[in-house]
Scaffold this motif. Sequence first.
Motif, mmCIF file in Angstrom:
data_model
loop_
_atom_site.group_PDB
_atom_site.id
_atom_site.type_symbol
_atom_site.label_atom_id
_atom_site.label_comp_id
_atom_site.label_asym_id
_atom_site.label_seq_id
_atom_site.Cartn_x
_atom_site.Cartn_y
_atom_site.Cartn_z
ATOM 1 N N SER A 33 0.813 -1.219 0.000
ATOM 2 C CA SER A 33 0.000 0.000 0.000
ATOM 3 C C SER A 33 0.846 1.267 0.000
ATOM 4 O O SER A 33 0.355 2.345 -0.348
ATOM 5 C CB SER A 33 -0.932 0.008 1.213
ATOM 6 O OG SER A 33 -0.190 0.153 2.412
ATOM 7 N N SER A 34 2.116 1.135 0.402
ATOM 8 C CA SER A 34 2.992 2.310 0.423
ATOM 9 C C SER A 34 3.659 2.576 -0.920
ATOM 10 O O SER A 34 4.338 3.585 -1.079
ATOM 11 C CB SER A 34 4.075 2.123 1.492
ATOM 12 O OG SER A 34 4.910 1.019 1.183
ATOM 13 N N VAL A 35 3.467 1.680 -1.907
ATOM 14 C CA VAL A 35 4.088 1.856 -3.218
ATOM 15 C C VAL A 35 3.520 3.074 -3.924
ATOM 16 O O VAL A 35 4.236 3.841 -4.563
ATOM 17 C CB VAL A 35 3.894 0.597 -4.075
ATOM 18 C CG1 VAL A 35 4.359 0.823 -5.506
ATOM 19 C CG2 VAL A 35 4.642 -0.582 -3.461
ATOM 20 N N GLN A 36 2.211 3.265 -3.805
ATOM 21 C CA GLN A 36 1.557 4.373 -4.501
ATOM 22 C C GLN A 36 0.519 4.996 -3.581
ATOM 23 O O GLN A 36 -0.193 4.306 -2.871
ATOM 24 C CB GLN A 36 0.891 3.872 -5.783
ATOM 25 C CG GLN A 36 0.255 4.972 -6.620
ATOM 26 C CD GLN A 36 -0.336 4.426 -7.919
ATOM 27 O OE1 GLN A 36 0.032 3.331 -8.354
ATOM 28 N NE2 GLN A 36 -1.230 5.171 -8.528
ATOM 29 N N GLU A 37 0.436 6.297 -3.613
ATOM 30 C CA GLU A 37 -0.502 7.006 -2.764
ATOM 31 C C GLU A 37 -1.940 6.657 -3.161
ATOM 32 O O GLU A 37 -2.291 6.618 -4.346
ATOM 33 C CB GLU A 37 -0.287 8.506 -2.893
ATOM 34 C CG GLU A 37 -1.136 9.328 -1.930
ATOM 35 C CD GLU A 37 -0.849 10.814 -2.027
ATOM 36 O OE1 GLU A 37 -1.577 11.594 -1.394
ATOM 37 O OE2 GLU A 37 0.106 11.184 -2.745
ATOM 38 N N GLY A 38 -2.767 6.388 -2.170
ATOM 39 C CA GLY A 38 -4.163 6.084 -2.430
ATOM 40 C C GLY A 38 -4.490 4.610 -2.435
ATOM 41 O O GLY A 38 -5.673 4.248 -2.464
ATOM 42 N N LEU A 39 -3.474 3.744 -2.421
ATOM 43 C CA LEU A 39 -3.757 2.308 -2.385
ATOM 44 C C LEU A 39 -4.317 1.928 -1.011
ATOM 45 O O LEU A 39 -3.732 2.269 0.022
ATOM 46 C CB LEU A 39 -2.488 1.501 -2.673
ATOM 47 C CG LEU A 39 -1.998 1.499 -4.116
ATOM 48 C CD1 LEU A 39 -0.696 0.716 -4.231
ATOM 49 C CD2 LEU A 39 -3.049 0.893 -5.043
ATOM 50 N N PRO A 40 -5.447 1.198 -0.962
ATOM 51 C CA PRO A 40 -6.063 0.866 0.335
ATOM 52 C C PRO A 40 -5.299 -0.240 1.058
ATOM 53 O O PRO A 40 -5.008 -1.288 0.480
ATOM 54 C CB PRO A 40 -7.475 0.398 -0.066
ATOM 55 C CG PRO A 40 -7.313 -0.117 -1.459
ATOM 56 C CD PRO A 40 -6.229 0.699 -2.103
ATOM 57 N N THR A 41 -5.012 0.008 2.316
ATOM 58 C CA THR A 41 -4.221 -0.957 3.076
ATOM 59 C C THR A 41 -5.007 -2.215 3.407
ATOM 60 O O THR A 41 -4.534 -3.334 3.193
ATOM 61 C CB THR A 41 -3.732 -0.308 4.387
ATOM 62 O OG1 THR A 41 -3.048 0.887 4.075
ATOM 63 C CG2 THR A 41 -2.812 -1.247 5.136
ATOM 64 N N GLY A 42 -6.227 -2.046 3.945
ATOM 65 C CA GLY A 42 -7.011 -3.197 4.364
ATOM 66 C C GLY A 42 -7.242 -4.215 3.268
ATOM 67 O O GLY A 42 -6.950 -5.406 3.441
ATOM 68 N N PRO A 43 -7.766 -3.793 2.108
ATOM 69 C CA PRO A 43 -7.946 -4.771 1.029
ATOM 70 C C PRO A 43 -6.659 -5.440 0.593
ATOM 71 O O PRO A 43 -6.664 -6.628 0.254
ATOM 72 C CB PRO A 43 -8.545 -3.924 -0.108
ATOM 73 C CG PRO A 43 -9.257 -2.817 0.591
ATOM 74 C CD PRO A 43 -8.400 -2.501 1.782
#
Length: 403
Positions: free
Chosen positions: A257-267
């Motif tokens: 999720s830290s690779v790109q801004e906006g990626l949801p962590t939970g899913p």
Amino acid sequence: METWWRALTFTLGYNTSLVTIGSMLLGAAGGMIGSFVLLRKRSLVSDAISHATLPGLALAFILAGLWQGDGRWLPGLLLGAALSAAVGLWAVQTISARTRLGEDAAIGAVLSSFFAFGVVLITVIQSMQVTGQAGLTGYLVGATAGMLASEAQLIALCALGLLLAIFVLRRDFLLVCFDAEFARTQGVSTGRVDLLMLLLLMAVVVIGLKVTGLILIVALAIIPPVTARFWTDRPLRMVALAALLGAAAGYLGVTLSSVQEGLPTGPLVVLASFSLFMASFLFSPWRGVLATLLAYQRFRRRVHLRQGLLALAREEPIFDNLTLKLLRRQGYIRRDGVATLPGQAAARDAEHEERLWSLYRERHPDDALQQEHSGLTPIARVLSPDAIMALEAQLPPRPEGGR
């Protein structure tokens, strides 16, 4: 790719590293307590608990917003979620214990009612003049991008304490999961142990709200234990493996999720856990799909080869292509279908084994050994030499025309 590598090696930043560690601890705790809940056959309770947190979360946000103008205060939100989840857990227990409804019906009633009440409260919050409303939706699907260092520290500390509690109580949990009646004879209060188990499950749900959200947190308590079940039959190994798989899912999900801004962590955490499940489902050497298919093919070849040898011994024609192929491959028949000398010897041995197994089934119809092996295993591997000699002595003469 460079960003992901830095996240994997804990060099992307202090907050990212802390969130990753907290998520790994949370995944490990979820895997451990989820293993006991799975063995206790109560996995769906976690779904009811997770949805029951929403009204408490919303009420805590409203109270904090009215008090200080900003409802996004993590300790208060977690406390509200915990109280609401406790009420939901009590409702499930009471409905299933005091009425004729089963636990599944109680779970469905509590899950839908509490979640609907929470949705109504969220609608009320949207009309209030308080700050932090946008952050509340992060508790539905998880959000770590805006997580403060103090929040990550709180999650990590709570998850670590949870792991220690599960480790201390693991033996009582296992005893109740496998034999509750025996546990009572040993002085173990099964009701107390069940309550502690569900309270720890509730704690995992509440702590994981910020990471995976209340909708997906249930996956951390179900998928890692189910995945671990593909690899072992020993309960303590299953618990340890589920903890490792849960930690791996948290590690992979947060770093991705830290690779790109906006990626949801939970899913992403849930998808990482599901990927580990699919790999185990397909490639586990004991229960995986591939291993099952290979075992079926081996069994099929053994059956065809034995039936082919019995047909040779009885001088019966063989028409099945697979049987003919296996007999040729073993050198038991020539290309024209005539038995070779090794084939004749193997056929005599197979027929003799079949006669011994038939006599054994006749003499001992209730013995579990004959039901387990069904004649495909050489009888010398199953019975003692004395038992085989006794069968040989009782063996009737070979019928006329037998080879």
